[in-house]
Design a protein around this motif. Structure first.
Motif, PDB file in Angstrom:
ATOM      1  N   LEU A 196       0.821  -1.210   0.000  1.00 35.80           N
ATOM      2  CA  LEU A 196       0.000   0.000   0.000  1.00 35.80           C
ATOM      3  C   LEU A 196       0.857   1.262   0.000  1.00 35.80           C
ATOM      4  O   LEU A 196       0.571   2.217  -0.723  1.00 35.80           O
ATOM      5  CB  LEU A 196      -0.938   0.001   1.217  1.00 35.80           C
ATOM      6  CG  LEU A 196      -2.083  -0.999   1.181  1.00 35.80           C
ATOM      7  CD1 LEU A 196      -2.725  -1.127   2.556  1.00 35.80           C
ATOM      8  CD2 LEU A 196      -3.115  -0.600   0.136  1.00 35.80           C
ATOM      9  N   PHE A 197       1.905   1.247   0.807  1.00 37.35           N
ATOM     10  CA  PHE A 197       2.777   2.425   0.874  1.00 37.35           C
ATOM     11  C   PHE A 197       3.467   2.643  -0.471  1.00 37.35           C
ATOM     12  O   PHE A 197       3.588   3.775  -0.942  1.00 37.35           O
ATOM     13  CB  PHE A 197       3.803   2.270   1.998  1.00 37.35           C
ATOM     14  CG  PHE A 197       4.517   3.542   2.323  1.00 37.35           C
ATOM     15  CD1 PHE A 197       3.903   4.517   3.098  1.00 37.35           C
ATOM     16  CD2 PHE A 197       5.792   3.784   1.847  1.00 37.35           C
ATOM     17  CE1 PHE A 197       4.549   5.709   3.385  1.00 37.35           C
ATOM     18  CE2 PHE A 197       6.446   4.971   2.126  1.00 37.35           C
ATOM     19  CZ  PHE A 197       5.829   5.936   2.902  1.00 37.35           C
ATOM     20  N   TRP A 198       3.905   1.563  -1.090  1.00 35.07           N
ATOM     21  CA  TRP A 198       4.550   1.681  -2.394  1.00 35.07           C
ATOM     22  C   TRP A 198       3.564   2.204  -3.442  1.00 35.07           C
ATOM     23  O   TRP A 198       3.909   3.057  -4.260  1.00 35.07           O
ATOM     24  CB  TRP A 198       5.152   0.352  -2.834  1.00 35.07           C
ATOM     25  CG  TRP A 198       5.847   0.475  -4.153  1.00 35.07           C
ATOM     26  CD1 TRP A 198       5.406   0.028  -5.362  1.00 35.07           C
ATOM     27  CD2 TRP A 198       7.083   1.135  -4.403  1.00 35.07           C
ATOM     28  NE1 TRP A 198       6.305   0.361  -6.344  1.00 35.07           N
ATOM     29  CE2 TRP A 198       7.345   1.043  -5.776  1.00 35.07           C
ATOM     30  CE3 TRP A 198       8.010   1.791  -3.580  1.00 35.07           C
ATOM     31  CZ2 TRP A 198       8.478   1.577  -6.365  1.00 35.07           C
ATOM     32  CZ3 TRP A 198       9.139   2.329  -4.166  1.00 35.07           C
ATOM     33  CH2 TRP A 198       9.368   2.223  -5.549  1.00 35.07           C
ATOM     34  N   LEU A 199       2.335   1.701  -3.420  1.00 36.20           N
ATOM     35  CA  LEU A 199       1.325   2.186  -4.366  1.00 36.20           C
ATOM     36  C   LEU A 199       1.060   3.683  -4.184  1.00 36.20           C
ATOM     37  O   LEU A 199       0.846   4.401  -5.159  1.00 36.20           O
ATOM     38  CB  LEU A 199       0.025   1.407  -4.218  1.00 36.20           C
ATOM     39  CG  LEU A 199       0.043  -0.019  -4.752  1.00 36.20           C
ATOM     40  CD1 LEU A 199      -1.233  -0.751  -4.345  1.00 36.20           C
ATOM     41  CD2 LEU A 199       0.206  -0.031  -6.266  1.00 36.20           C
ATOM     42  N   ALA A 200       1.087   4.136  -2.956  1.00 36.49           N
ATOM     43  CA  ALA A 200       0.804   5.546  -2.675  1.00 36.49           C
ATOM     44  C   ALA A 200       2.016   6.444  -2.900  1.00 36.49           C
ATOM     45  O   ALA A 200       1.868   7.588  -3.331  1.00 36.49           O
ATOM     46  CB  ALA A 200       0.308   5.706  -1.240  1.00 36.49           C
ATOM     47  N   HIS A 201       3.223   5.949  -2.607  1.00 32.81           N
ATOM     48  CA  HIS A 201       4.395   6.827  -2.586  1.00 32.81           C
ATOM     49  C   HIS A 201       5.578   6.334  -3.406  1.00 32.81           C
ATOM     50  O   HIS A 201       6.602   7.004  -3.457  1.00 32.81           O
ATOM     51  CB  HIS A 201       4.858   7.057  -1.138  1.00 32.81           C
ATOM     52  CG  HIS A 201       3.810   7.691  -0.295  1.00 32.81           C
ATOM     53  ND1 HIS A 201       3.433   9.000  -0.425  1.00 32.81           N
ATOM     54  CD2 HIS A 201       3.026   7.172   0.693  1.00 32.81           C
ATOM     55  CE1 HIS A 201       2.492   9.279   0.442  1.00 32.81           C
ATOM     56  NE2 HIS A 201       2.218   8.186   1.127  1.00 32.81           N
ATOM     57  N   GLY A 202       5.450   5.175  -4.006  1.00 32.58           N
ATOM     58  CA  GLY A 202       6.549   4.647  -4.805  1.00 32.58           C
ATOM     59  C   GLY A 202       6.577   5.262  -6.189  1.00 32.58           C
ATOM     60  O   GLY A 202       5.615   5.875  -6.643  1.00 32.58           O
ATOM     61  N   SER A 203       7.698   5.080  -6.831  1.00 30.35           N
ATOM     62  CA  SER A 203       7.827   5.570  -8.207  1.00 30.35           C
ATOM     63  C   SER A 203       8.795   4.656  -8.947  1.00 30.35           C
ATOM     64  O   SER A 203       9.590   3.935  -8.340  1.00 30.35           O
ATOM     65  CB  SER A 203       8.337   7.013  -8.231  1.00 30.35           C
ATOM     66  OG  SER A 203       9.661   7.079  -7.765  1.00 30.35           O
ATOM     67  N   ARG A 204       8.723   4.721 -10.250  1.00 35.37           N
ATOM     68  CA  ARG A 204       9.622   3.912 -11.066  1.00 35.37           C
ATOM     69  C   ARG A 204      11.085   4.236 -10.734  1.00 35.37           C
ATOM     70  O   ARG A 204      11.929   3.352 -10.678  1.00 35.37           O
ATOM     71  CB  ARG A 204       9.326   4.188 -12.537  1.00 35.37           C
ATOM     72  CG  ARG A 204       9.962   3.221 -13.495  1.00 35.37           C
ATOM     73  CD  ARG A 204       9.466   3.462 -14.874  1.00 35.37           C
ATOM     74  NE  ARG A 204       8.048   3.107 -14.889  1.00 35.37           N
ATOM     75  CZ  ARG A 204       7.407   2.700 -15.944  1.00 35.37           C
ATOM     76  NH1 ARG A 204       8.018   2.634 -17.099  1.00 35.37           N
ATOM     77  NH2 ARG A 204       6.149   2.379 -15.884  1.00 35.37           N
ATOM     78  N   GLU A 205      11.355   5.512 -10.508  1.00 39.27           N
ATOM     79  CA  GLU A 205      12.736   5.941 -10.212  1.00 39.27           C
ATOM     80  C   GLU A 205      13.232   5.403  -8.873  1.00 39.27           C
ATOM     81  O   GLU A 205      14.424   5.202  -8.690  1.00 39.27           O
ATOM     82  CB  GLU A 205      12.829   7.475 -10.204  1.00 39.27           C
ATOM     83  CG  GLU A 205      12.520   8.133 -11.527  1.00 39.27           C
ATOM     84  CD  GLU A 205      11.016   8.239 -11.799  1.00 39.27           C
ATOM     85  OE1 GLU A 205      10.212   8.318 -10.838  1.00 39.27           O
ATOM     86  OE2 GLU A 205      10.642   8.223 -12.984  1.00 39.27           O
ATOM     87  N   GLU A 206      12.326   5.206  -7.935  1.00 38.10           N
ATOM     88  CA  GLU A 206      12.712   4.751  -6.591  1.00 38.10           C
ATOM     89  C   GLU A 206      12.794   3.234  -6.478  1.00 38.10           C
ATOM     90  O   GLU A 206      13.326   2.723  -5.491  1.00 38.10           O
ATOM     91  CB  GLU A 206      11.713   5.275  -5.551  1.00 38.10           C
ATOM     92  CG  GLU A 206      11.817   6.756  -5.297  1.00 38.10           C
ATOM     93  CD  GLU A 206      13.142   7.155  -4.686  1.00 38.10           C
ATOM     94  OE1 GLU A 206      13.672   6.437  -3.807  1.00 38.10           O
ATOM     95  OE2 GLU A 206      13.668   8.202  -5.098  1.00 38.10           O
ATOM     96  N   ARG A 207      12.271   2.506  -7.463  1.00 31.50           N
ATOM     97  CA  ARG A 207      12.240   1.045  -7.380  1.00 31.50           C
ATOM     98  C   ARG A 207      13.647   0.478  -7.220  1.00 31.50           C
ATOM     99  O   ARG A 207      14.542   0.771  -8.001  1.00 31.50           O
ATOM    100  CB  ARG A 207      11.590   0.453  -8.623  1.00 31.50           C
ATOM    101  CG  ARG A 207      11.320  -1.020  -8.495  1.00 31.50           C
ATOM    102  CD  ARG A 207      10.598  -1.611  -9.650  1.00 31.50           C
ATOM    103  NE  ARG A 207      10.330  -0.638 -10.691  1.00 31.50           N
ATOM    104  CZ  ARG A 207       9.699  -0.904 -11.803  1.00 31.50           C
ATOM    105  NH1 ARG A 207       9.267  -2.102 -12.039  1.00 31.50           N
ATOM    106  NH2 ARG A 207       9.500   0.028 -12.709  1.00 31.50           N
ATOM    107  N   GLY A 208      13.821  -0.299  -6.154  1.00 27.81           N
ATOM    108  CA  GLY A 208      15.095  -0.947  -5.886  1.00 27.81           C
ATOM    109  C   GLY A 208      16.134  -0.070  -5.227  1.00 27.81           C
ATOM    110  O   GLY A 208      17.213  -0.542  -4.875  1.00 27.81           O
ATOM    111  N   ARG A 209      15.847   1.194  -5.034  1.00 26.63           N
ATOM    112  CA  ARG A 209      16.809   2.112  -4.412  1.00 26.63           C
ATOM    113  C   ARG A 209      16.825   1.900  -2.902  1.00 26.63           C
ATOM    114  O   ARG A 209      15.876   1.371  -2.318  1.00 26.63           O
ATOM    115  CB  ARG A 209      16.449   3.560  -4.743  1.00 26.63           C
ATOM    116  CG  ARG A 209      16.542   3.791  -6.271  1.00 26.63           C
ATOM    117  CD  ARG A 209      16.567   5.214  -6.625  1.00 26.63           C
ATOM    118  NE  ARG A 209      17.764   5.808  -6.043  1.00 26.63           N
ATOM    119  CZ  ARG A 209      17.965   7.106  -5.996  1.00 26.63           C
ATOM    120  NH1 ARG A 209      17.087   7.940  -6.483  1.00 26.63           N
ATOM    121  NH2 ARG A 209      19.061   7.584  -5.452  1.00 26.63           N
ATOM    122  N   PRO A 210      17.888   2.343  -2.240  1.00 25.98           N
ATOM    123  CA  PRO A 210      17.956   2.175  -0.777  1.00 25.98           C
ATOM    124  C   PRO A 210      16.762   2.781  -0.034  1.00 25.98           C
ATOM    125  O   PRO A 210      16.315   2.225   0.968  1.00 25.98           O
ATOM    126  CB  PRO A 210      19.262   2.873  -0.398  1.00 25.98           C
ATOM    127  CG  PRO A 210      20.118   2.742  -1.618  1.00 25.98           C
ATOM    128  CD  PRO A 210      19.162   2.861  -2.779  1.00 25.98           C
TER     129      PRO A 210
END
Length: 140
Positions: free
Chosen positions: A85-99
């Motif tokens: 849920l948090f990823w759906l709300a605040h994630g982005s393609r650029e942040e995927r896999g980042r620390p």
């Protein structure tokens, strides 16, 4: 015999409030700095609002007689669902896999673990202070 629905409903508001009081400070301190403090604080309220009904009502009603299975299902579901849920709300393609993504997920898991452990430790004291009619676990 399944757990008493009256107990589940009576405990729900206090359990939810206790959970967010434990989880909010952890999320406020541990979610990545790419999120505003408002986002970090509100995450403790809205993530738990989505998962707590499943954990405290549905899973307990279905699996409460088997404590081990209930804990496995509920305490696996909550952090996984909250991370999603948090990823759906605040994630982005650029942040995927980042620390920062992994930090956010670790913060959510840590908050859930803390609320579970504190709840387990506080349970005997709360039962003595605020006894509610309920049926005990049959096993687990």
């Amino acid at each position: 015999m399944p757990p008493d629905p009256g107990f589940l409903l009576a405990f729900f508001p206090a359990g939810y409030a206790s959970t967010i009081l434990i989880e909010i400070p952890i999320l406020a301190f541990c979610l990545s700095r790419r999120h505003s403090m408002g986002t970090r604080i509100s995450a403790g309220v809205w993530l738990t609002a989505w998962t707590y009904p499943f954990v405290a009502l549905l899973f307990f009603a279905l699996l409460g007689r088997h404590r081990g299975l209930y804990l496995l299902v509920a305490e696996t579901f909550a952090p996984l669902a909250e991370c999603a849920l948090f990823w759906l709300a605040h994630g982005s393609r650029e942040e995927r896999g980042r620390p920062s993504m992994w930090q956010d997920f670790a913060a959510i898991v840590a908050a859930n673990l803390a609320s579970f452990l504190i709840g387990e430790l506080a349970s005997p004291a709360l039962d003595a202070i605020f006894p509610l009619p309920r049926r005990e676990f049959a096993g687990g």
